[in-house]
Design an enzyme around this catalytic site. Structure first.
Site, PDB file in Angstrom:
ATOM      1  CG  ASP A 104      -1.887   1.080   1.310  1.00  0.00           C
ATOM      2  OD1 ASP A 104      -3.045   0.826   0.970  1.00  0.00           O
ATOM      3  OD2 ASP A 104      -1.519   2.198   1.715  1.00  0.00           O
ATOM      4  CG  ASN A 142      -4.433  11.563  -4.754  1.00  0.00           C
ATOM      5  OD1 ASN A 142      -3.783  11.613  -5.797  1.00  0.00           O
ATOM      6  ND2 ASN A 142      -5.086  10.487  -4.384  1.00  0.00           N
ATOM      7  CG  ASP A 144      -5.191   9.253 -11.687  1.00  0.00           C
ATOM      8  OD1 ASP A 144      -5.495   8.706 -10.601  1.00  0.00           O
ATOM      9  OD2 ASP A 144      -6.024   9.860 -12.394  1.00  0.00           O
ATOM     10  CD  GLU A 147      -4.587   4.395  -0.981  1.00  0.00           C
ATOM     11  OE1 GLU A 147      -4.627   4.828   0.185  1.00  0.00           O
ATOM     12  OE2 GLU A 147      -5.544   4.479  -1.775  1.00  0.00           O
TER      13      GLU A 147
END
Length: 290
Positions: free
Chosen positions: A168, A176, A185, A211
Site C-alpha cells: 500500500d 493527492n 494517477d 492505492e
C-alpha cells in the site's frame, strides 16, 4: 473448333469502411465500457451539459477538449482546460489520434479505436476491462480473487508453498491533496509499471483497490517472499516519481503471508497478509512485515 476467350467483368476491390470511436475504460462507474462513436465533424468533451460527450466530474472542465474528424485523420484539441488533455500520458494541445491510443480527460481514460475492425477491437477492449485495471494495466481485483482461488487449491492439493504480498502506498491521500489527482494517477501507473518488470510469467500483479496492490507468488516460500517484498520496497523508495516537472518521493508498506500446503480459504489468506500490512503501517511505514 475455335477457342474463344471469355471476358468477365472485373469488380473493383471493396474498400473497407473505416470508423472510429472512444471507449471509456476508467474509472469504474455507470459509463464504464460505453462506446462514443465519432461519426460527425466535431465532438466536444466536457462537464457542460451542452457537450457531445458529458463527463460530470470536478477534474473535467466545462468545455475540456474537442475531437475533430476529417478525411486526413482524427485529432484531439485541448480547449484551455484546467487539468489538460493527455494522450498516452503525454500532455497535448493538439494531437492526431492513432488506433489504440489512450486519451485522458481529467481523471477519465478513453481508448481510441479506429479502422475497419472497430467492432472486434471494441469487444477485445471490453474483455480486457473484465480482467485488467484501466488505469494501471495491472490485473483487477476480480481476476486476482479467481487466480488466487485456483493457486490456493493447487498449493493445498500438492503441498506446495504459496505467498501473498500485499502493499500500500504510504500517505497517498496527502500526495493527492498536495500534488493533485493527476499526479496520483501517474504514480499508481508508474508503480505498477516498475513492479510488473519483476513479476514472472507464473506470478500475478493486481490492483486490489485504491492505492493497494497485491502480488501472488506460486511456489514461493516465506523467505523468498520476504526477499521479493523487500526488493519491491526498495524499488519504490529508490527512485522518485516525476510528473509535470514535479518530483515526489514515494514509499510503500508491505505485508507478507505464506502457506505451505495449509488448508486455508481465500478470505483468511488475504486477511493474514492484510494484518501484516497494517502492522507495517503501525510500525512506522516503509517497511516489510511477514
Amino acid at each position: 473448333m475455335v477457342d474463344k476467350t471469355r471476358i468477365t467483368a472485373v469488380r473493383p476491390p471493396q474498400v473497407e469502411e473505416r470508423s472510429a470511436c472512444l471507449v471509456r475504460i476508467y474509472p469504474a462507474g455507470g459509463d464504464l465500457g460505453r462506446r462514443f462513436p465519432l461519426d460527425g465533424q466535431s465532438h466536444t468533451i466536457g462537464r457542460g451539459a451542452d457537450c457531445d460527450i458529458v463527463i460530470d466530474l470536478d477534474s473535467v472542465s466545462r468545455r475540456h477538449a474537442r475531437i475533430d474528424v476529417a478525411s486526413k485523420g482524427i485529432r484531439v484539441k485541448d480547449l484551455d482546460s484546467t487539468n489538460g488533455s493527455y494522450v498516452n500520458e503525454v500532455q497535448v494541445q493538439s494531437c492526431e489520434l492513432s488506433n489504440g491510443d489512450l486519451l485522458q480527460i481529467g481523471s477519465v481514460i478513453f481508448k481510441f479505436l479506429s479502422g475497419g475492425n472497430v467492432e472486434s477491437s471494441y469487444h477485445e477492449a471490453i474483455y480486457r476491462m473484465t480482467i485488467f485495471d484501466g488505469l494501471t494495466e495491472a490485473h483487477n481485483k476480480r481476476y486476482f480473487l479467481e487466480f488466487l482461488e485456483r493457486e490456493l487449491a493447487r498449493a493445498v492439493r500438492y503441498g506446495r508453498p504459496l505467498s501473498l504480498v500485499l502493499f500500500d502506498l504510504d500517505h497517498f491521500k496527502q500526495i493527492n491533496d498536495t500534488h493533485g489527482h493527476l499526479t496520483g494517477d501517474h504514480i499508481l501507473r508508474e508503480l505498477a509499471r516498475r513492479v510488473r518488470t519483476r513479476i514472472r510469467k507464473e506470478e500475478l500483479l493486481a490492483r486490489y483497490g485504491g492505492e493497494e496492490f497485491v502480488a501472488v507468488l506460486p511456489e514461493a516460500g516465506h523467505r523468498g517472499a520476504m526477499k521479493f517484498a523487500e526488493h519491491l520496497r526498495r524499488l519504490v523508495e529508490g527512485e522518485p516519481f516525476e510528473f509535470e516537472g514535479e518530483t515526489v518521493n514515494v514509499t510503500v508498506s508491505v505485508g507478507v503471508a505464506t502457506i505451505h500446503g495449509d488448508s486455508l480459504d481465500v478470505t483468511e489468506f488475504i486477511r493474514n497478509a492484510d494484518e501484516n500490512l497494517y502492522r507495517a503501517k503501525r510500525g512506522g511505514r516503509n517497511r516489510v512485515v511477514g
